[in-house]
Design a protein around this motif. Structure first.
Motif, PDB file in Angstrom:
ATOM      1  N   ASN A  36     -12.184  -7.498   9.498  1.00 26.18           N
ATOM      2  CA  ASN A  36     -12.240  -9.128  10.237  1.00 26.18           C
ATOM      3  C   ASN A  36     -11.490  -9.596  10.367  1.00 26.18           C
ATOM      4  OD1 ASN A  36     -15.518  -9.221   9.234  1.00 26.18           O
ATOM      5  ND2 ASN A  36     -14.530  -8.075   7.417  1.00 26.18           N
ATOM      6  N   ILE A  37     -11.393 -10.454  11.426  1.00 26.78           N
ATOM      7  CA  ILE A  37      -9.664 -11.390  12.273  1.00 26.78           C
ATOM      8  C   ILE A  37     -10.064 -12.319  11.412  1.00 26.78           C
ATOM      9  CG2 ILE A  37      -8.901 -12.040  13.879  1.00 26.78           C
ATOM     10  CD1 ILE A  37      -8.297  -9.226  13.321  1.00 26.78           C
ATOM     11  N   LYS A  38      -9.060 -13.270  11.019  1.00 25.58           N
ATOM     12  CA  LYS A  38      -8.951 -15.254  10.384  1.00 25.58           C
ATOM     13  C   LYS A  38      -8.272 -15.373  11.266  1.00 25.58           C
ATOM     14  CE  LYS A  38      -7.966 -17.655   6.973  1.00 25.58           C
ATOM     15  NZ  LYS A  38      -7.150 -17.608   5.632  1.00 25.58           N
ATOM     16  N   THR A  39      -8.081 -16.321  12.550  1.00 26.85           N
ATOM     17  CA  THR A  39      -8.088 -17.198  13.018  1.00 26.85           C
ATOM     18  C   THR A  39      -7.971 -18.146  13.058  1.00 26.85           C
ATOM     19  OG1 THR A  39      -6.999 -17.241  15.269  1.00 26.85           O
ATOM     20  CG2 THR A  39     -10.083 -17.068  15.290  1.00 26.85           C
ATOM     21  N   VAL A  40      -7.362 -19.221  12.914  1.00 22.75           N
ATOM     22  CA  VAL A  40      -7.756 -21.382  12.989  1.00 22.75           C
ATOM     23  C   VAL A  40      -7.238 -21.391  14.194  1.00 22.75           C
ATOM     24  CG1 VAL A  40      -6.092 -23.097  11.841  1.00 22.75           C
ATOM     25  CG2 VAL A  40      -6.606 -21.054  11.117  1.00 22.75           C
ATOM     26  N   MET A  85      -3.188 -15.470  13.662  1.00 22.64           N
ATOM     27  CA  MET A  85      -4.209 -14.516  13.566  1.00 22.64           C
ATOM     28  C   MET A  85      -3.790 -12.448  12.242  1.00 22.64           C
ATOM     29  SD  MET A  85      -5.814 -12.438  16.287  1.00 22.64           S
ATOM     30  CE  MET A  85      -6.628 -12.909  17.644  1.00 22.64           C
ATOM     31  N   LYS A  86      -5.017 -12.689  11.639  1.00 16.96           N
ATOM     32  CA  LYS A  86      -5.004 -12.055   9.989  1.00 16.96           C
ATOM     33  C   LYS A  86      -5.953 -11.175  10.660  1.00 16.96           C
ATOM     34  CE  LYS A  86      -3.592 -12.103   5.706  1.00 16.96           C
ATOM     35  NZ  LYS A  86      -4.036 -13.159   4.033  1.00 16.96           N
ATOM     36  N   LEU A  87      -5.559  -9.746  10.561  1.00 23.70           N
ATOM     37  CA  LEU A  87      -6.699  -8.757   9.824  1.00 23.70           C
ATOM     38  C   LEU A  87      -7.125  -8.834   9.000  1.00 23.70           C
ATOM     39  CD1 LEU A  87      -8.215  -6.340  10.925  1.00 23.70           C
ATOM     40  CD2 LEU A  87      -6.028  -4.849   9.635  1.00 23.70           C
ATOM     41  N   ILE A  88      -8.591  -8.716   7.830  1.00 26.44           N
ATOM     42  CA  ILE A  88      -8.856  -8.827   7.125  1.00 26.44           C
ATOM     43  C   ILE A  88      -9.537  -7.867   6.397  1.00 26.44           C
ATOM     44  CG2 ILE A  88     -10.108  -9.980   4.678  1.00 26.44           C
ATOM     45  CD1 ILE A  88      -7.930 -11.530   6.339  1.00 26.44           C
ATOM     46  N   THR A  89      -9.258  -6.644   5.519  1.00 26.98           N
ATOM     47  CA  THR A  89      -9.123  -5.870   4.985  1.00 26.98           C
ATOM     48  C   THR A  89     -10.072  -5.297   3.230  1.00 26.98           C
ATOM     49  OG1 THR A  89      -7.313  -4.627   4.439  1.00 26.98           O
ATOM     50  CG2 THR A  89      -8.309  -4.318   6.811  1.00 26.98           C
ATOM     51  N   ASN A  90     -10.586  -4.811   3.320  1.00 28.07           N
ATOM     52  CA  ASN A  90     -10.873  -4.482   1.444  1.00 28.07           C
ATOM     53  C   ASN A  90      -9.944  -3.814   0.982  1.00 28.07           C
ATOM     54  OD1 ASN A  90     -12.799  -6.408   1.873  1.00 28.07           O
ATOM     55  ND2 ASN A  90     -15.011  -5.076   2.062  1.00 28.07           N
ATOM     56  N   SER A  91      -8.999  -4.071  -0.026  1.00 30.13           N
ATOM     57  CA  SER A  91      -8.332  -3.086  -0.637  1.00 30.13           C
ATOM     58  C   SER A  91      -8.229  -3.666  -2.400  1.00 30.13           C
ATOM     59  CB  SER A  91      -7.133  -2.986   0.158  1.00 30.13           C
ATOM     60  OG  SER A  91      -6.409  -4.944  -0.730  1.00 30.13           O
ATOM     61  N   SER A  92      -7.574  -3.532  -3.391  1.00 28.37           N
ATOM     62  CA  SER A  92      -7.388  -2.695  -4.027  1.00 28.37           C
ATOM     63  C   SER A  92      -6.597  -4.577  -4.947  1.00 28.37           C
ATOM     64  CB  SER A  92      -7.118  -1.631  -4.752  1.00 28.37           C
ATOM     65  OG  SER A  92      -5.530  -2.006  -4.665  1.00 28.37           O
ATOM     66  N   ASN A  93      -6.306  -5.505  -4.464  1.00 28.17           N
ATOM     67  CA  ASN A  93      -5.618  -6.132  -4.171  1.00 28.17           C
ATOM     68  C   ASN A  93      -6.009  -7.079  -3.661  1.00 28.17           C
ATOM     69  OD1 ASN A  93      -4.277  -6.349  -2.259  1.00 28.17           O
ATOM     70  ND2 ASN A  93      -2.514  -6.056  -3.043  1.00 28.17           N
ATOM     71  N   LYS A  94      -7.066  -7.233  -2.325  1.00 25.43           N
ATOM     72  CA  LYS A  94      -7.872  -8.680  -1.489  1.00 25.43           C
ATOM     73  C   LYS A  94      -8.816  -7.648  -0.836  1.00 25.43           C
ATOM     74  CE  LYS A  94      -4.802  -6.513   2.668  1.00 25.43           C
ATOM     75  NZ  LYS A  94      -4.216  -6.683   3.329  1.00 25.43           N
ATOM     76  N   ASN A  95      -9.648  -8.937  -0.685  1.00 24.51           N
ATOM     77  CA  ASN A  95     -10.494  -8.026   0.184  1.00 24.51           C
ATOM     78  C   ASN A  95     -11.300  -9.764   0.559  1.00 24.51           C
ATOM     79  OD1 ASN A  95     -11.686 -10.198  -2.335  1.00 24.51           O
ATOM     80  ND2 ASN A  95     -11.878  -8.620  -3.635  1.00 24.51           N
ATOM     81  N   PHE A  96     -12.054  -9.268   1.635  1.00 27.89           N
ATOM     82  CA  PHE A  96     -13.809 -10.356   2.540  1.00 27.89           C
ATOM     83  C   PHE A  96     -14.163 -10.959   1.563  1.00 27.89           C
ATOM     84  CE2 PHE A  96     -17.457 -11.461   5.036  1.00 27.89           C
ATOM     85  CZ  PHE A  96     -15.977 -11.982   6.021  1.00 27.89           C
ATOM     86  N   TYR A  97     -14.327 -11.241   0.614  1.00 29.07           N
ATOM     87  CA  TYR A  97     -15.064 -11.766  -0.069  1.00 29.07           C
ATOM     88  C   TYR A  97     -13.896 -13.100  -0.589  1.00 29.07           C
ATOM     89  CZ  TYR A  97     -17.537 -13.870  -4.629  1.00 29.07           C
ATOM     90  OH  TYR A  97     -17.645 -14.609  -5.726  1.00 29.07           O
TER      91      TYR A  97
END
Length: 927
Positions: free
Chosen positions: A128-132, A1-13
């Motif tokens: 947002n949470i990313k999970t497999v 499980m991983k938290l996805i946020t929007n920042s200057s080097n990563k984003n939900f998109y």
């Protein structure tokens, strides 16, 4: 499980599109879909359709937020089933945000707060949470059970539904919305400029220049400063009468207790408090006003101020304050605009800064591989006639229209500017568009101003049929068409500056559009990488940072989406890899590109590059040739330049001054400028003069600067290389006889003043007037080791202030760290790496012991009151050029082990910015 946020080097998109590109089926359950979000995934949805990847998309009518246009676009995909949950019939709110991607043995799920909108993809604060999950997982079964239940009770999106929904939304918009009038709120540019203007006047300055793009509030800034100045009578000068009307409206919304009038060919309201005048009329009748009649004068489009028609401003009027407004610092009539405003720049805002501060419209840039029939292999991009013929083919017109229809636009009417290679190309494009039923015209410099203005009005009108203007040699700068929602780049990019100027024509914020769409047709020409350089601006550190951004879909742009197809992306990356940015061939191309893109008839001076330093750095020319003027001798045929460069003393003096660029403290350059104009300066005069540049002026640093200029900190080799410019006598600084002799030549003196002005203006852009203390260090600024000696007021020979990554001065330790070891790096066995945004490892000098001396003070820095200043670079050299270090602030030793060398873990006081952390830790994967 991983938290996805929007920042200057990563984003939900980036997470979202990565999953969409690799899945075998997808299921979206999302409350809101608007066109700004959908447009950004159209390429990926098209690839899914081509691969036979099926999807179900469920949205809703909740709060009417979902766009009818977005739903209509989704219906075009054969592989997508589309339904909406009818919130009005059910009287139930609908607010889920869940995205399920199916793979062979598992589902990858994104679930959280993000709707399908551009702001949710990248700029909003989102969790947002990313999970497999395996396919037999209970949670997955529960998700699909609920999804299928909602799906069965929702409405198919039919033409009938879309028509009804669109009509409903239109009627809702026609109802008057609640509004609450608030006080005018300053934007970033206005706040920054007003502070600087106040500072300048408090230090007896009476003029200043503001450089900022069209549409970010320069006129309102002038109103605010006139209020701040409390002017009784003011004059606002423009070069076009239509600008006067909008300028007066801006003033009237904010100032109610002053009379306002026009001074034009038809109207001359000479007795009003605030007068709005055209320069053409004022040039004929300025003597109707007294020389000191106006407390405050504003000159719009101030880059024209050196022309003959503005001569009266400088020779006749004597206002208490003069403000220049411009979107460009281009010189005219061989004179620098900075000279007219005493080098007082209240602010200079470039594209990346304007985007970061949301001063301009967001944009969606799509880099599209051009049709395969266009092979640029043997095409000279500067041969306009051949290039135009090459581009003028019907298949390409159809391809351009296909992409325009596929990507769509924001707003109710398509309003397009298409930038072409030539007048013939523009005419061809407009004719072919009209044949295909799309109303278009071509506009060039041959067309009258009246025709241009009428065409712009038609394009902006909601009722006129005109959709597209094709152009070539106008609209690069200064033209304001607020509701343009599409830009077409229809010729290969041969200039990063022109590229950004053209992009800027659509960046004005406007209620008719949510974002600007840019379609750039990228061919296989060898200059495609200029697009990445143009888009990166000041966000690039070196080649790696450009490549990281391209690979990362330019995630570090908070207000823009930059998407290249895979072929274009690979082409750009390969060109960046292969290009050496420090060869004479490359530098000459950049110089000529700059000169041609600004239509400069004369050779650009150093100060001409200041506003464009996001795209071209004049210091690269100096680095190659030891001085800018010696570089000019290599690339320009000019007998005068060759003549002055034959003077060895001139070159020795020039190399010394330009070798200090970019300056890290303002004292020396300010003192030299004063000396050239006045021949001597004492300590008191120096302190008074320096208040123009700094809030706090240090007497100790003035004395140190006197001694620095007097060469007291130079070694014997430095003294041989440079001309002695000054000497000290009784605490007063004087010009030497040798330097005065050099300055007797008018052109040589002009070159020296230009070098000093460049240094001073660039310093103001990067440091402002802030006092950073001693040592005078700014977070995230670039430095070399010799800079530190100067900024500490080090009183010994400065070249001795060097070391293998470790320097000290009293209780300040300076750690210079290279992350990636290469053949140029001594001590390649050292291991320096970032473990997190705060913690990094550092290996001391081999001789250091934790039990004594500097080693003991290093490992117990808090106990001994030692400040650890951290400077980091990724590589020692790029294209054989030495790289400077980035200052990351102070750190403390957290733990250590071993001796000779000591291996330490250090913790930064200020955690690394996301983009810097990525820069220092991410390895570019080579294809």
């Amino acid at each position: 499980m991983k938290l996805i946020t929007n920042s200057s080097n990563k984003n939900f998109y980036n997470q979202f599109t990565s999953l969409l590109q690799s899945c075998k089926a997808f299921y979206f359950n999302v409350a809101f879909i608007n066109y700004s979000g959908l447009q950004l995934i159209l390429n990926d949805l098209k690839k899914c359709e081509e691969k036979g990847v099926k999807g179900k998309v469920l949205s809703s009518t909740y709060l009417n937020f979902t766009d009818e246009k977005a739903l209509a676009k989704l219906r075009e995909f054969d592989n997508i089933e589309l339904k909406v949950f009818d919130c009005y019939s059910t009287s139930i709110g609908f607010h889920p945000k869940a995205y399920l991607f199916e793979y062979e043995e598992e589902y990858k799920v994104l679930i959280g707060s993000s709707n399908l909108t551009s702001s949710a993809f990248k700029s909003n604060i989102e969790w947002n949470i990313k999970t497999v999950l395996k396919k037999d997982d209970l949670f997955i079964k529960e998700l699909f059970s609920d999804f299928n239940s909602l799906w069965s009770s929702s409405i198919d999106v039919s033409e009938e539904f879309l028509s009804s929904y669109k009509k409903f939304k239109t009627e809702q918009k026609s109802i008057e919305n609640f509004s609450f009038k608030q006080e005018f709120k300053l934007n970033y540019m206005q706040e920054k400029a007003l502070q600087k203007l106040d500072f300048l006047r408090n230090n007896a300055e009476n003029k200043a220049l503001v450089i900022a793009s069209t549409g970010i509030g320069k006129t309102y800034l002038s109103v605010l400063d006139i209020k701040q100045f409390n002017a009784k009578k003011a004059l606002f000068i423009v070069h076009r009468e239509d600008i006067l009307i909008s300028a007066r409206k801006s003033f009237e919304t904010m100032i109610k207790d002053r009379t306002m009038g026009f001074f034009t060919g038809n109207k001359k309201d000479i007795n009003c408090d605030f007068i709005f005048a055209t320069v053409q009329t004022l040039n004929k009748y300025y003597t109707k006003f007294g020389k000191q009649e106006f407390d405050y004068i504003v000159v719009d489009e101030a880059h024209h101020i050196a022309s003959k028609s503005y001569e009266f401003i400088n020779k006749y009027f004597k206002p208490k304050f003069l403000l220049g407004l411009t979107a460009t610092s281009n010189r005219t009539d061989e004179v620098s605009i900075f000279d007219y405003f005493d080098d007082n720049v209240a602010c200079d805002i470039g594209l990346t800064e304007a985007l970061d501060k949301s001063l301009v419209s967001s944009f969606h840039y799509f880099g599209i591989e051009d049709i395969k029939e266009l092979d640029y292999e043997n095409i000279d991009l500067n041969n306009i006639k051949k290039l135009s013929k090459f581009l003028m083919i019907n298949k390409r017109v159809d391809f351009i229209l296909e992409k325009m229809n596929f990507y769509g636009f924001s707003g109710d009417k398509r309003r397009v500017l298409g930038f072409c290679a030539s007048k013939e190309h523009a005419t061809f494009m407009s004719e072919e568009f009209n044949k295909r039923g799309i109303k278009a015209i071509s506009l060039t410099s041959e067309d009258s101003i009246i025709k241009r203005e009428n065409s712009i009005k038609k394009l902006q009108s909601s009722t006129n049929e005109l959709e597209v203007i094709f152009t070539v040699d106008i609209f690069n700068e200064g033209v304001d068409i607020p509701n343009v929602n599409t830009i077409l780049m229809l010729r290969p990019t041969n200039s990063s500056i022109i590229f950004v100027q053209q992009l800027g024509r659509g960046l004005r914020k406007n209620s008719d559009k949510e974002f600007l769409t840019i379609l750039d047709f990228i061919g296989n020409h060898n200059r495609a990488y200029l697009i990445a350089i143009a888009l990166m601006g000041k966000k690039r550190f070196d080649k790696d940072s450009i490549k990281l951004s391209v690979n990362n879909n330019f995630a570090n742009f908070p207000n823009a989406y930059i998407i290249m197809d895979e072929i274009s992306k690979k082409r750009v990356l390969a060109q960046i890899d292969s290009e050496n940015f420090n060869t004479l061939k490359y530098l000459k191309e950049k110089f000529l590109e700059f000169k041609n893109s600004l239509n400069l008839k004369t050779t650009p001076m150093m100060s001409d590059f200041i506003h464009y330093d996001e795209y071209i750095n004049v210091l690269d020319f100096i680095s190659y040739s030891k001085s800018y003027e010696e570089f000019l001798c290599k690339v320009e045929k000019n007998e005068e330049y060759n003549r002055v460069c034959e003077d060895e003393n001139f070159l020795k003096a020039l190399r010394f001054i330009q070798g200090l660029l970019p300056i890290k403290r303002v004292y020396e350059f300010a003192l030299l400028k004063y000396l050239i104009l006045n021949e001597s300066i004492n300590l008191k005069e120096a302190q008074n003069y320096l208040t123009k540049y700094l809030i706090n002026v240090s007497k100790d640093t003035i004395s140190h600067s006197f001694r620095f200029l007097n060469e007291e900190f130079f070694d014997s080799a430095q003294k041989q290389r440079v001309l002695k410019l000054v000497f000290i006598k009784e605490n007063t600084l004087y010009l030497t006889v040798d330097f005065k002799r050099v300055l007797e030549d008018k052109l040589k003196k002009e070159f020296f003043l230009d070098s000093l002005n460049y240094g001073l203006i660039r310093y103001e852009k990067e440091f402002g007037n802030i006092d950073y203390g001693l040592p005078f260090l700014k977070l995230y600024e670039k430095y070399n080791m010799l800079n530190i000696a100067q900024l500490c007021n080090f009183e010994k020979i400065h070249s001795s202030f060097r070391g293998s990554g470790f320097l000290k001065y009293k209780d300040d330790f300076f750690l210079f760290i290279t992350i990636e070891k290469d053949k140029f790096t001594k001590g390649a066995k050292y291991q320096n790496a970032f473990l997190s945004k705060e913690i990094f490892t550092y290996s001391s000098k081999p001789s250091m012991s934790s039990e004594k001396g500097d080693g003991k003070r290093l490992v117990e820095n808090k106990k001994f009151g030692v400040k650890l200043h951290i400077f980091v670079r990724k590589f020692s050299h790029v294209d054989k050029k030495v790289q400077n270090f980035i200052y990351l602030g102070l750190a403390n030793t957290q733990s250590f082990e071993n001796n000779k060398p000591i291996n330490l873990k250090l913790k930064l006081d200020t955690a690394l910015l996301d983009n810097l952390y990525e820069e220092f830790t991410k390895v570019i994967e080579e294809e």
